[in-house]
Design an enzyme around this catalytic site. Structure first.
Site, short mmCIF file in Angstrom:
data_model
loop_
_atom_site.label_atom_id
_atom_site.label_comp_id
_atom_site.label_asym_id
_atom_site.label_seq_id
_atom_site.Cartn_x
_atom_site.Cartn_y
_atom_site.Cartn_z
N ASP A 172 0.85 -1.19 0.00
CA ASP A 172 0.00 0.00 0.00
C ASP A 172 0.88 1.24 0.00
O ASP A 172 1.75 1.40 0.86
CB ASP A 172 -0.91 -0.01 1.23
N ASN A 189 -3.32 12.86 -4.06
CA ASN A 189 -4.52 13.21 -4.82
C ASN A 189 -5.11 14.55 -4.36
O ASN A 189 -5.51 15.39 -5.18
CB ASN A 189 -5.57 12.11 -4.69
N HIS A 229 -5.88 14.20 -9.26
CA HIS A 229 -5.90 12.78 -9.61
C HIS A 229 -5.00 12.44 -10.80
O HIS A 229 -4.53 11.31 -10.91
CB HIS A 229 -7.34 12.34 -9.91
N GLU A 234 -4.64 2.30 -4.22
CA GLU A 234 -3.17 2.31 -4.19
C GLU A 234 -2.61 1.00 -3.64
O GLU A 234 -1.46 0.95 -3.20
CB GLU A 234 -2.68 3.49 -3.35
#
Length: 310
Positions: free
Chosen positions: A177, A185, A190, A220
């Protein structure tokens, strides 16, 4: 385009080969059914077969039936040669799998026209096969990163789990992760987040082994499948990935960014099915996040791996 002539009559074979060469085809010749079948089942088989129904060793009907029974991705175009007016032979040949027929003595104009039909068929078949491959790729790969999507990577985990159990090997799974990705973001948008995802995917992909598997399971998060010999440890592989993400510059439209990754590892040797393997890796990931991120927690043993934050 390559054409195979299967005809035991030498004069007919030479005449047919001469016409096909004049039409611009690459021609191969055999004179019995066994040779024809062997050549058409080879990896580099000709695209078109023109064969006589009556040949030594194996008749044309048997050759047709054998070829059509094979599960070939690219099916050849099959034209049978038959005596003029032999309706019974024509019906039998078409039933056996022929695509078209040509009566002897053959007319050059008719031969050319029937070959044009075959070329159109093969072109259409090629386009359909390309579409099938493209659709299969789209169904199994993540649009943004180009790696396996969630369904495909979990399917691969099922296969690897079964395979390693059969062979007495060890299987490790890591859920990776990207740390603080939401902040990327929120701060940069984005599009920059997508660039970060693609670059991190590239780094991970370049630093796993050829027989490891990488997939994106959402947002992610990435899943990495690492087959192992029974006496080896998966930690060094995942540690290399963690280090590379932390060390490499992530170039985006917003400039150079730095990322880190947290990883939770689990092993099949601990027992349970695929769901249990994923659950243990997910819990190890949660612990890695809780312990400060940019670290690995390894549920394959009782104690987590101490890794300083980058």
């Amino acid at each position: 385009m390559k054409i195979l002539i299967a005809e035991d009559d030498r004069i007919q074979r030479i005449a047919l080969a001469g016409l096909l060469t004049k039409f611009g085809y690459e021609v191969e010749e055999v004179f019995n059914g066994e040779q024809a079948l062997s050549r058409m089942l080879a990896p580099d088989a000709p695209s078109i077969l023109i064969l006589d129904l009556i040949m030594p060793k194996m008749g044309g009907l048997e050759v047709l039936a054998h070829i059509r029974k094979e599960m070939l991705d690219v099916k050849p175009y099959l034209i049978m040669l038959t005596a003029k007016g032999a309706k019974g032979d024509i019906i039998a040949g078409l039933d056996a799998g022929a695509d078209d027929y040509l009566c002897k003595p053959f007319d050059p104009g008719e031969l050319r026209a029937r070959l044009d039909v075959g070329r159109r068929f093969l072109k259409m078949q090629g386009a359909l096969l390309e579409s099938k491959v493209a659709l299969a790729h789209q169904a199994s790969h993540d649009v943004l990163t180009g790696i396996l999507n969630r369904r495909a990577i979990l399917d691969q985990l099922e296969k690897e789990s079964s395979r390693t159990k059969r062979h007495g090997e060890k299987l490790a799974v890591g859920i990776c992760d990207l740390d603080h990705f939401k902040e990327i973001n929120d701060k940069y948008g984005h599009q920059v987040g997508d660039e970060v995802l693609r670059e991190c995917t590239r780094i991970l992909g370049e630093n796993i082994r050829p027989y490891d598997y990488l997939g994106r399971i959402g947002g992610e998060e990435f899943l990495i499948i690492v087959p192992q010999q029974a006496d080896t440890e998966p930690l060094p592989i995942f540690e290399r990935l963690r280090e590379k993400i932390a060390q490499d510059k992530i170039m985006t439209r917003a400039g150079e960014l730095r990322m880190t990754v947290s990883i939770g590892i689990s092993c099949q040797s601990e027992g349970g099915g695929v769901d249990e393997i994923i659950d243990r890796a997910d819990k190890a990931l949660y612990l890695a996040k809780k312990q400060g991120r940019n670290r690995i927690e390894n549920s394959c043993r009782s104690k987590g791996t101490d890794i300083d934050q980058g």
